[in-house]
Design a protein around this motif. Structure first.
Motif, PDB file in Angstrom:
ATOM      1  N   SER A   1       2.617   3.945   4.922  1.00 18.29           N
ATOM      2  CA  SER A   1       2.485   2.977   3.836  1.00 18.29           C
ATOM      3  C   SER A   1       2.090   3.736   2.574  1.00 18.29           C
ATOM      4  O   SER A   1       1.145   4.535   2.575  1.00 18.29           O
ATOM      5  CB  SER A   1       1.389   1.966   4.195  1.00 18.29           C
ATOM      6  OG  SER A   1       0.765   1.481   3.021  1.00 18.29           O
TER       7      SER A   1
ATOM      8  N   GLU B   1       0.614   2.593   0.136  1.00 16.56           N
ATOM      9  CA  GLU B   1      -0.748   2.189  -0.219  1.00 16.56           C
ATOM     10  C   GLU B   1      -1.789   3.047   0.509  1.00 16.56           C
ATOM     11  O   GLU B   1      -2.758   3.515  -0.088  1.00 16.56           O
ATOM     12  CB  GLU B   1      -0.941   0.712   0.138  1.00 16.56           C
ATOM     13  CG  GLU B   1      -2.179   0.104  -0.447  1.00 16.56           C
ATOM     14  CD  GLU B   1      -2.274  -1.377  -0.117  1.00 16.56           C
ATOM     15  OE1 GLU B   1      -2.044  -1.749   1.068  1.00 16.56           O
ATOM     16  OE2 GLU B   1      -2.564  -2.175  -1.034  1.00 16.56           O
TER      17      GLU B   1
ATOM     18  N   TRP C   1      10.503   7.939  -3.371  1.00 15.49           N
ATOM     19  CA  TRP C   1      10.390   7.725  -1.929  1.00 15.49           C
ATOM     20  C   TRP C   1      11.775   7.498  -1.327  1.00 15.49           C
ATOM     21  O   TRP C   1      12.629   6.877  -1.929  1.00 15.49           O
ATOM     22  CB  TRP C   1       9.440   6.560  -1.613  1.00 15.49           C
ATOM     23  CG  TRP C   1       9.995   5.183  -1.853  1.00 15.49           C
ATOM     24  CD1 TRP C   1      10.405   4.272  -0.917  1.00 15.49           C
ATOM     25  CD2 TRP C   1      10.195   4.536  -3.138  1.00 15.49           C
ATOM     26  NE1 TRP C   1      10.838   3.112  -1.526  1.00 15.49           N
ATOM     27  CE2 TRP C   1      10.723   3.240  -2.873  1.00 15.49           C
ATOM     28  CE3 TRP C   1       9.983   4.915  -4.470  1.00 15.49           C
ATOM     29  CZ2 TRP C   1      11.052   2.340  -3.909  1.00 15.49           C
ATOM     30  CZ3 TRP C   1      10.316   4.027  -5.490  1.00 15.49           C
ATOM     31  CH2 TRP C   1      10.832   2.769  -5.203  1.00 15.49           C
TER      32      TRP C   1
ATOM     33  N   GLY D   1      14.351   6.237  -4.047  1.00 18.69           N
ATOM     34  CA  GLY D   1      13.906   5.349  -5.117  1.00 18.69           C
ATOM     35  C   GLY D   1      12.970   6.104  -6.046  1.00 18.69           C
ATOM     36  O   GLY D   1      12.329   7.081  -5.631  1.00 18.69           O
ATOM     37  N   LEU D   2      12.884   5.642  -7.277  1.00 15.88           N
ATOM     38  CA  LEU D   2      12.072   6.327  -8.270  1.00 15.88           C
ATOM     39  C   LEU D   2      11.361   5.258  -9.092  1.00 15.88           C
ATOM     40  O   LEU D   2      12.000   4.384  -9.678  1.00 15.88           O
ATOM     41  CB  LEU D   2      12.998   7.153  -9.168  1.00 15.88           C
ATOM     42  CG  LEU D   2      12.474   8.412  -9.834  1.00 15.88           C
ATOM     43  CD1 LEU D   2      11.797   9.329  -8.837  1.00 15.88           C
ATOM     44  CD2 LEU D   2      13.632   9.151 -10.509  1.00 15.88           C
ATOM     45  N   PHE D   3      10.040   5.291  -9.093  1.00 17.83           N
ATOM     46  CA  PHE D   3       9.282   4.352  -9.913  1.00 17.83           C
ATOM     47  C   PHE D   3       8.405   5.179 -10.828  1.00 17.83           C
ATOM     48  O   PHE D   3       7.496   5.876 -10.390  1.00 17.83           O
ATOM     49  CB  PHE D   3       8.443   3.421  -9.029  1.00 17.83           C
ATOM     50  CG  PHE D   3       7.616   2.458  -9.824  1.00 17.83           C
ATOM     51  CD1 PHE D   3       8.219   1.517 -10.628  1.00 17.83           C
ATOM     52  CD2 PHE D   3       6.231   2.493  -9.775  1.00 17.83           C
ATOM     53  CE1 PHE D   3       7.455   0.619 -11.391  1.00 17.83           C
ATOM     54  CE2 PHE D   3       5.466   1.602 -10.516  1.00 17.83           C
ATOM     55  CZ  PHE D   3       6.085   0.672 -11.325  1.00 17.83           C
TER      56      PHE D   3
ATOM     57  N   TRP E   1      -3.982   4.449 -12.591  1.00 18.25           N
ATOM     58  CA  TRP E   1      -5.126   3.680 -12.081  1.00 18.25           C
ATOM     59  C   TRP E   1      -5.065   2.212 -12.464  1.00 18.25           C
ATOM     60  O   TRP E   1      -5.666   1.390 -11.789  1.00 18.25           O
ATOM     61  CB  TRP E   1      -6.439   4.319 -12.503  1.00 18.25           C
ATOM     62  CG  TRP E   1      -6.839   4.108 -13.937  1.00 18.25           C
ATOM     63  CD1 TRP E   1      -7.348   2.945 -14.465  1.00 18.25           C
ATOM     64  CD2 TRP E   1      -6.771   5.043 -15.016  1.00 18.25           C
ATOM     65  NE1 TRP E   1      -7.600   3.116 -15.818  1.00 18.25           N
ATOM     66  CE2 TRP E   1      -7.261   4.395 -16.182  1.00 18.25           C
ATOM     67  CE3 TRP E   1      -6.352   6.363 -15.120  1.00 18.25           C
ATOM     68  CZ2 TRP E   1      -7.331   5.030 -17.416  1.00 18.25           C
ATOM     69  CZ3 TRP E   1      -6.433   6.980 -16.352  1.00 18.25           C
ATOM     70  CH2 TRP E   1      -6.911   6.328 -17.488  1.00 18.25           C
ATOM     71  N   HIS E   2      -4.389   1.850 -13.539  1.00 19.20           N
ATOM     72  CA  HIS E   2      -4.357   0.418 -13.878  1.00 19.20           C
ATOM     73  C   HIS E   2      -2.963  -0.202 -13.774  1.00 19.20           C
ATOM     74  O   HIS E   2      -2.783  -1.338 -14.195  1.00 19.20           O
ATOM     75  CB  HIS E   2      -5.035   0.135 -15.231  1.00 19.20           C
ATOM     76  CG  HIS E   2      -4.258   0.439 -16.474  1.00 19.20           C
ATOM     77  ND1 HIS E   2      -4.857   0.889 -17.617  1.00 19.20           N
ATOM     78  CD2 HIS E   2      -2.948   0.336 -16.800  1.00 19.20           C
ATOM     79  CE1 HIS E   2      -3.956   1.059 -18.568  1.00 19.20           C
ATOM     80  NE2 HIS E   2      -2.801   0.732 -18.102  1.00 19.20           N
TER      81      HIS E   2
ATOM     82  N   VAL F   1      -0.370  -2.274 -12.280  1.00 15.48           N
ATOM     83  CA  VAL F   1      -0.315  -3.324 -11.267  1.00 15.48           C
ATOM     84  C   VAL F   1       0.960  -3.212 -10.437  1.00 15.48           C
ATOM     85  O   VAL F   1       0.950  -3.416  -9.221  1.00 15.48           O
ATOM     86  CB  VAL F   1      -0.401  -4.703 -11.947  1.00 15.48           C
ATOM     87  CG1 VAL F   1      -0.244  -5.813 -10.928  1.00 15.48           C
ATOM     88  CG2 VAL F   1      -1.708  -4.848 -12.707  1.00 15.48           C
ATOM     89  N   ASN F   2       2.071  -2.881 -11.075  1.00 20.10           N
ATOM     90  CA  ASN F   2       3.327  -2.801 -10.335  1.00 20.10           C
ATOM     91  C   ASN F   2       3.333  -1.652  -9.329  1.00 20.10           C
ATOM     92  O   ASN F   2       3.913  -1.770  -8.247  1.00 20.10           O
ATOM     93  CB  ASN F   2       4.507  -2.661 -11.300  1.00 20.10           C
ATOM     94  CG  ASN F   2       4.832  -3.982 -11.975  1.00 20.10           C
ATOM     95  OD1 ASN F   2       4.697  -5.049 -11.374  1.00 20.10           O
ATOM     96  ND2 ASN F   2       5.247  -3.921 -13.232  1.00 20.10           N
TER      97      ASN F   2
ATOM     98  N   GLU G   1       1.577  -2.939  -6.340  1.00 18.43           N
ATOM     99  CA  GLU G   1       2.418  -3.884  -5.600  1.00 18.43           C
ATOM    100  C   GLU G   1       3.499  -3.160  -4.800  1.00 18.43           C
ATOM    101  O   GLU G   1       3.730  -3.454  -3.634  1.00 18.43           O
ATOM    102  CB  GLU G   1       3.091  -4.855  -6.579  1.00 18.43           C
ATOM    103  CG  GLU G   1       2.139  -5.862  -7.198  1.00 18.43           C
ATOM    104  CD  GLU G   1       1.727  -6.938  -6.213  1.00 18.43           C
ATOM    105  OE1 GLU G   1       2.533  -7.312  -5.348  1.00 18.43           O
ATOM    106  OE2 GLU G   1       0.567  -7.408  -6.307  1.00 18.43           O
TER     107      GLU G   1
ATOM    108  N   CYS H   1       3.469  -0.131  -3.756  1.00 12.71           N
ATOM    109  CA  CYS H   1       2.862   0.643  -2.670  1.00 12.71           C
ATOM    110  C   CYS H   1       2.445  -0.260  -1.507  1.00 12.71           C
ATOM    111  O   CYS H   1       2.452   0.163  -0.354  1.00 12.71           O
ATOM    112  CB  CYS H   1       1.688   1.460  -3.193  1.00 12.71           C
ATOM    113  SG  CYS H   1       2.222   2.857  -4.218  1.00 12.71           S
ATOM    114  N   ALA H   2       2.063  -1.483  -1.805  1.00 16.73           N
ATOM    115  CA  ALA H   2       1.670  -2.415  -0.743  1.00 16.73           C
ATOM    116  C   ALA H   2       2.873  -2.801   0.123  1.00 16.73           C
ATOM    117  O   ALA H   2       2.729  -3.156   1.290  1.00 16.73           O
ATOM    118  CB  ALA H   2       1.034  -3.674  -1.330  1.00 16.73           C
ATOM    119  N   GLN H   3       4.075  -2.731  -0.443  1.00 13.49           N
ATOM    120  CA  GLN H   3       5.254  -3.193   0.290  1.00 13.49           C
ATOM    121  C   GLN H   3       6.045  -2.058   0.928  1.00 13.49           C
ATOM    122  O   GLN H   3       6.703  -2.258   1.946  1.00 13.49           O
ATOM    123  CB  GLN H   3       6.195  -3.970  -0.658  1.00 13.49           C
ATOM    124  CG  GLN H   3       5.582  -5.247  -1.233  1.00 13.49           C
ATOM    125  CD  GLN H   3       5.289  -6.305  -0.174  1.00 13.49           C
ATOM    126  OE1 GLN H   3       5.996  -6.406   0.821  1.00 13.49           O
ATOM    127  NE2 GLN H   3       4.238  -7.086  -0.387  1.00 13.49           N
TER     128      GLN H   3
END
Lengths: 276, 276, 276, 276
Positions: free
Chosen positions: A13, A15, A48, A56-58, A65-66, A68-69, A72, A74-76
């Motif tokens: 994961s 995350e 990843w 994929g590339l984000f 550190w701030h 939000v996306n 998100e 990383c959580a998925q």
């Protein structure tokens, strides 16, 4: 100064990998422990490998550190091969196209360090890039141009030789312009199957680089550690500075070294710049 | 934790004010010297009074240290009254509407600190805002809501009394919900003519606050200092932590104090929360 | 004015769903065909259910048509349930917390339309939100507040009744303040298992809404269509305006209607605002 | 496709200039009237000459229509010389360094149109840039590279000759690579004293370009018009498409033309690409 991490092994994961450790890469974006510059807030990137061959590339210009996306995503997402990078600009614009990792087809590349005197030698370096690769350069950093140099010197055929040739070319070009110690680097690159990481600098005083030691031993030592749980024995992390507080878990990679990770195998090889 | 600066006096270049000093506010966005959190990279804002009565407001979610537009604006603008703020979020979203200073008509407001237990008491605080002011609240921070509370308690009529009433209301509401020491603050507010700054916390251990000492004495002491040159004798800076290395240039503002700056006059008054 | 899409069915590539159709949602961000406002460039959001129960959420203030990270995410992710939204602000700030879909635990919510006279009645609506839900409101839009009203009226227990009660409350509150026709809406909400979509407006002249007709018939009709290929017979799309050029593929949802999609079943029900 | 505006004359409020007219440049970012692409939402830029010799530059990747900071800046700033540009990317990344106007020392440059086959000839064009100018190129667009070509061909010495040489070089290089009609352009450049604008395309079918007719006549015709009020007789606007509804106020600039505006004088000259 930047920080980066290259993971390969059983699906992890993002995350768990990037947020959970005590000294996680995302935490290092605000306060890293090693290095001159402790804030790496000039953007970040994650590459990843998922279900497609092309990773994929984000990438974003916000501090990791701030963002939000990033949290998100990383959580998925989970992946068998992750490259992550946090940036402290040494002068180039803070823009998405200057964020690492850089991608060419199925390859990723990221860099910590700098080419000294880059404005002075940028044009000479750019001219050495293969004409058909040239229009792919989208940003303005030394790191991306270094990638395209390595590609021009045959990265997809022989990684170690191509990086050696690119570094030799940068050093030669730099010295011709009177720049001492032109290259400072740790870099990582992958084709999706193998990861190569390099630690080198012209002056022999390179940015730090570590790789994780044998996972099974670690799991036995730290049975309650969340980062280690669920990782298979071929899992490996190469990273600018140790994650978490398990300092025994990390081995420093020596100066002038290339480490090659394929499956459970990690090979440590000497690295010397060599003319193409 | 945040950092802020309030300037009033002869017209000053924003670049001189915010970039040039050794420990300038923009530099503090990356590495501040005082305070628990040394990175203030969650956005910034500048409010400046120009040719119109309503001040201009430039706020962004980027770290101040790498924002190119901030640098450009500061190179062009000069002003007799400047509020500047760099933000370290304590949990609220990083978005423009959460960046300080906040503006209501010709007034500006900025805050360093926090209302403890804010999620718990936010609704009660919001209910105390005047219904006609309520729809003006655009962000989600404690700091902006605190401003609208002060406005509801009569800020534009009697600043010190309104802030005292707002703080008392926050403390009373917090304590009713079992929150110890609800208020931690330094704040600055202005109507374009006078600047009021407050240092206060429920536990009597407030964020740092300083004001510049007499400019003429300083100019005599440091004849070569660029920040001081060209400032008239009524110029004053109130700031979270000293700028530059002229430590004699700064006086700490005591706990539970309000400082009022109008022209060359600075008045130091005690501050105590008081029911409206 | 906004545009949105709700997909459920066999796992679909987000890229196929959001980019490939001729009149794809991402294309509609620049030039939509229906509606007063044809540019929906004030941010976007995608919510998708992956391996975790809580859906992922990717929201940005950039126009969808040029967002590189959206394109990358969509190339990697596939999902059995996708909510996507492109925004044309009717006045609220362009910020991530104002982008749809909104999320509460495992629920998503998105809205096209507006609550008329929102600044006038915002406070009354906010007061009707359950106190324990109140601090979860992070943005400043009518759409998010509407979601929290519906949650307060029992959305997670009885969706249709809760939305009916929330709409009735908004209409009653609006009319008390002299606002004619307070509600204009199409909305979609899901718990991850069922999707509910509503088309309603106080004046009986609502924003357009369509649902896809039987996939198997379509696949037979258009054997070469990439969007249809690989979709199972329970796949359904509810959308503000038809995607692609297969106009036979879409049925308009009538005024004052709720459509409920669970697996292959789509149930069409009347919708009337009703006091709680 | 982009849109731009070049103003010179008596000091004008940027707000009056860019927001107030009926078909203002900021409005054109959402819905322009002329041209193939009516949405110009891929960033914007404003360059304005203030108290310093070097102009200020405010550029952002957000659509101009929703950028709050642009609105704030424009409310505060006034200038005797303003360049403003709204961008519709034809493929290059949406990033600040790709937003017009571009700046070199005291010069500004902006472009509407494209160099066809740019990826194919980019390297050849880059090689023709003076080596000492090369490292100043920060973005990846055809427009910026075109600027540096013109600078290399002597823009600061003889504007018309340098642009003629740069266009001739682009056309020659393009044709050598088999590209028909390589150049499509309207451009504007200024040194802070004189504005030069060009309308040209290889195929003789150029983007639209207009200049304002005599201000005094207009003021007499439209005594109530806010845009015209307060402008002195030397005020001039050159613009991609007419502002406002005073169509008599605008004259189309013919194909293959250079217009030179200095003080109240506007000189119309033929323009032909010519080898250096």
């Amino acid at each position: 100064m930047c920080r980066w991490l290259a993971y390969s092994g059983s699906p992890v994961s993002l995350e768990e990998l990037l947020y959970k450790p005590a000294n996680s890469l995302v935490m290092q974006s605000k306060h890293s422990r090693l290095g001159v510059e402790t804030t790496n807030g000039d953007g970040f990137g994650v590459g990843w490998y998922g279900t497609r061959q092309t990773p994929g590339l984000f990438r974003s210009t916000e501090p990791a550190w701030h963002d939000v996306n990033l949290r998100e995503l990383c959580a998925q997402a989970s992946s068998e091969r992750v490259f992550a990078h946090i940036r402290a600009s040494t002068g180039s614009a803070v823009q998405q196209t200057n964020c690492h990792p850089f991608r060419h087809e199925d390859w990723l590349w990221m860099h910590n360090g700098a080419i000294r005197g880059f404005p002075t030698i940028k044009r000479d370096l750019a001219l050495a890039v293969e004409p058909e690769l040239y229009p792919e350069i989208l940003g303005s950093t030394d790191s991306e141009l270094f990638f395209y140099l390595a590609l021009s010197f045959g990265l997809t055929e022989d990684v170690r030789a191509a990086v050696a040739a690119a570094v030799e070319f940068v050093e030669r070009t730099g010295r011709r312009h009177g720049i001492e110690d032109p290259m400072q680097m740790t870099i990582a690159t992958t084709d999706g199957e193998t990861t190569w990481a390099f630690r080198y600098s012209s002056e022999g005083n390179s940015r730090s680089l570590f790789h994780s030691t044998d996972i099974e031993t670690l799991q036995a030592q730290y049975p309650d550690n969340d980062v280690l749980k669920g990782l298979s024995r071929e899992s490996r992390i190469v990273v600018s500075e140790p994650l978490g507080d398990l300092y025994g878990a990390w081995q420093e990679i020596p100066e002038s070294t290339c480490i090659l990770v394929r499956g459970a195998e990690a090979e440590i090889l000497p690295f010397t710049p060599t003319a193409a």
